[in-house]
Design an enzyme around this catalytic site. Structure first.
Site, PDB file in Angstrom:
ATOM      1  N   ARG A  47     -20.585 -45.928 -34.624  1.00 48.32           N
ATOM      2  CA  ARG A  47     -20.557 -47.381 -34.735  1.00 48.32           C
ATOM      3  C   ARG A  47     -19.849 -47.806 -36.026  1.00 48.32           C
ATOM      4  NH1 ARG A  47     -20.562 -52.355 -32.317  1.00 48.32           N
ATOM      5  NH2 ARG A  47     -21.904 -53.850 -33.398  1.00 48.32           N
TER       6      ARG A  47
ATOM      7  N   GLU B  87     -55.573 -38.367 -28.125  1.00 46.32           N
ATOM      8  CA  GLU B  87     -56.417 -37.378 -28.819  1.00 46.32           C
ATOM      9  C   GLU B  87     -57.044 -37.959 -30.089  1.00 46.32           C
ATOM     10  OE1 GLU B  87     -56.632 -35.506 -26.652  1.00 46.32           O
ATOM     11  OE2 GLU B  87     -54.989 -34.176 -26.191  1.00 46.32           O
TER      12      GLU B  87
END
Length: 401
Positions: free
Chosen positions: A284, A379
């Site tokens: 870019r 978790e």
């Protein structure tokens, strides 16, 4: 330059396994992951490929048909798989936790019956603790098992079951007051049952229903479901370990290695986000040069890479601690906490580097941006990890006054 997140001290066998998995991820997962994720399609072809590689039996002992590898090897493989698509690593994780619980806590008959099938990927595992009215407060479980002759009758509703539809074996944690008098601490009156079922949705065995997939923001492809037990009859020989009242400890042991797994997933997703960010920054152009040449972007890349390295190091440390036979709840909690938080931050920075294109579904970073938040809660939330870490630190640094 070497890739980020390299691991020192690996054996030739470990390096070969990781090389094989990495090549599979680059060839079979990354090219199709975004398309499958947008369709919320179960990655059957990918799963079949991982079965052929032996990944489903990676930590199952060789005597049961597995590869008998360490938690470290498994975690590094999960890191690679999550780098390709986090949902695939989730499919593996729940299976792995059930296999680990069987290996550590199962009766010999249970090991002989289940582990060879699990190593081959023929029996696919899932585990279930959460319920609609609770998350991290496992002691508040209301699902219950009542003894009836040589069987137990299970009733209740479970939530957030990964692999709920595709699994054929579910480790389910419920209350079992039989043999535990009133007033017994909740965690001492829980039992894990090994529930076999058909794959699919609807009534998958008498008394057991998997209603359907829960529609999620991210973490698509893998099926996340509820589980409803209504008069589900389970023989006594399917109590994990053969005795009631041990379920809480068995599940916590499984979750502990699961936290290493979630940390590994965070490392893999963060590494992929860094790869996307650093690549895009060199393609870019703004103000006449690649945006990678702007100091602001270089600072961002430096921070991202440092976080990837730090999270990886903590995950490896936690896995090695467990493999040594030592208690690792402190290290696992730290690794899970740091890796999930850093993953979110690295993904967001890569998203920012992409600018407006990061908001487009044509770019892979958009998918990662929706997947990373799941790791913040899976978790155990960050708050739960901090509680575990804090309590363990107070044990280690007890004031002697």
């Amino acid at each position: 330059m070497a890739r980020l997140a390299q691991t020192a001290g690996l054996t030739d066998v470990q390096q070969e396994i990781l090389k094989t998995v990495r090549e599979f991820v680059d060839k079979e997962i990354i090219p199709v992951a975004t398309e499958l994720e947008h369709r919320d399609e179960y990655p059957q072809q990918i799963v079949d490929g991982l079965k052929e590689l032996g990944v489903f039996g990676l930590m199952i002992p060789e005597e049961y048909g597995g590869l008998g590898e360490s938690l470290l090897t498994y975690a590094l493989c999960v890191e690679e798989i999550a780098r390709g698509w986090m949902s695939v690593s989730g499919i593996i994780n729940t299976h792995f936790i059930v296999a680990y619980m069987l290996k550590q806590h199962g009766t010999q008959e249970q090991k002989d019956y289940f582990l060879p099938r699990m190593a081959a990927g023929e029996t696919r595992g899932a585990f279930s603790m959460s319920e609609p009215a609770l998350g991290s407060d496992v002691s508040a479980i209301t699902s219950k098992a009542v003894k009836d002759g040589d069987e137990y009758v299970l009733n209740g509703q479970k939530m957030w079951l990964t692999n709920g539809g595709t699994s054929t074996l579910v480790a389910v944690l419920v209350r079992s007051d039989e043999g535990h008098p009133e007033g017994t601490a909740p965690h001492k009156s829980m039992t894990t049952f090994l529930v076999e079922k058909e794959a699919g949705f609807g009534e998958v065995r008498p008394g057991l229903t998997i209603p359907g997939k829960i529609d999620k923001m991210g973490y698509k492809g893998v099926d996340t479901t509820e589980l409803i037990m209504d008069g589900l009859r389970i023989p006594a020989n399917r109590v994990l370990g053969g005795a009631t009242g041990r379920g809480f400890y068995q599940m916590m042991d499984g979750v502990e290695v699961g936290r290493v797994n979630v940390a590994a997933r965070g490392c893999g997703v963060a590494q992929r986000a860094f790869e996307l960010g650093v690549s895009y920054a060199q393609q870019r152009h703004t103000f006449g040069k690649p945006i990678a040449q702007h100091q602001a972007i270089q600072f961002k890349l430096a921070e991202m890479a440092t976080k990837v390295e730090a999270a990886h190091a903590m995950m490896v440390n936690a896995a090695r601690k467990k493999d040594s036979g030592e208690r690792n709840d402190l290290e696992a909690g730290m690794a899970k906490y740091l890796a999930s938080e850093y993953c979110k931050e690295v993904v967001e920075d890569a998203f920012r580097i992409h600018g407006g294109y990061g908001f487009s579904k044509e770019y892979e970073i958009e998918r990662l941006y929706r997947e990373a938040p799941m790791l913040l809660i899976g978790e155990g939330t960050a708050e739960i990890q901090k509680m575990i870490i804090g309590r363990r630190l107070l044990e280690e640094y007890r004031f002697q006054g």
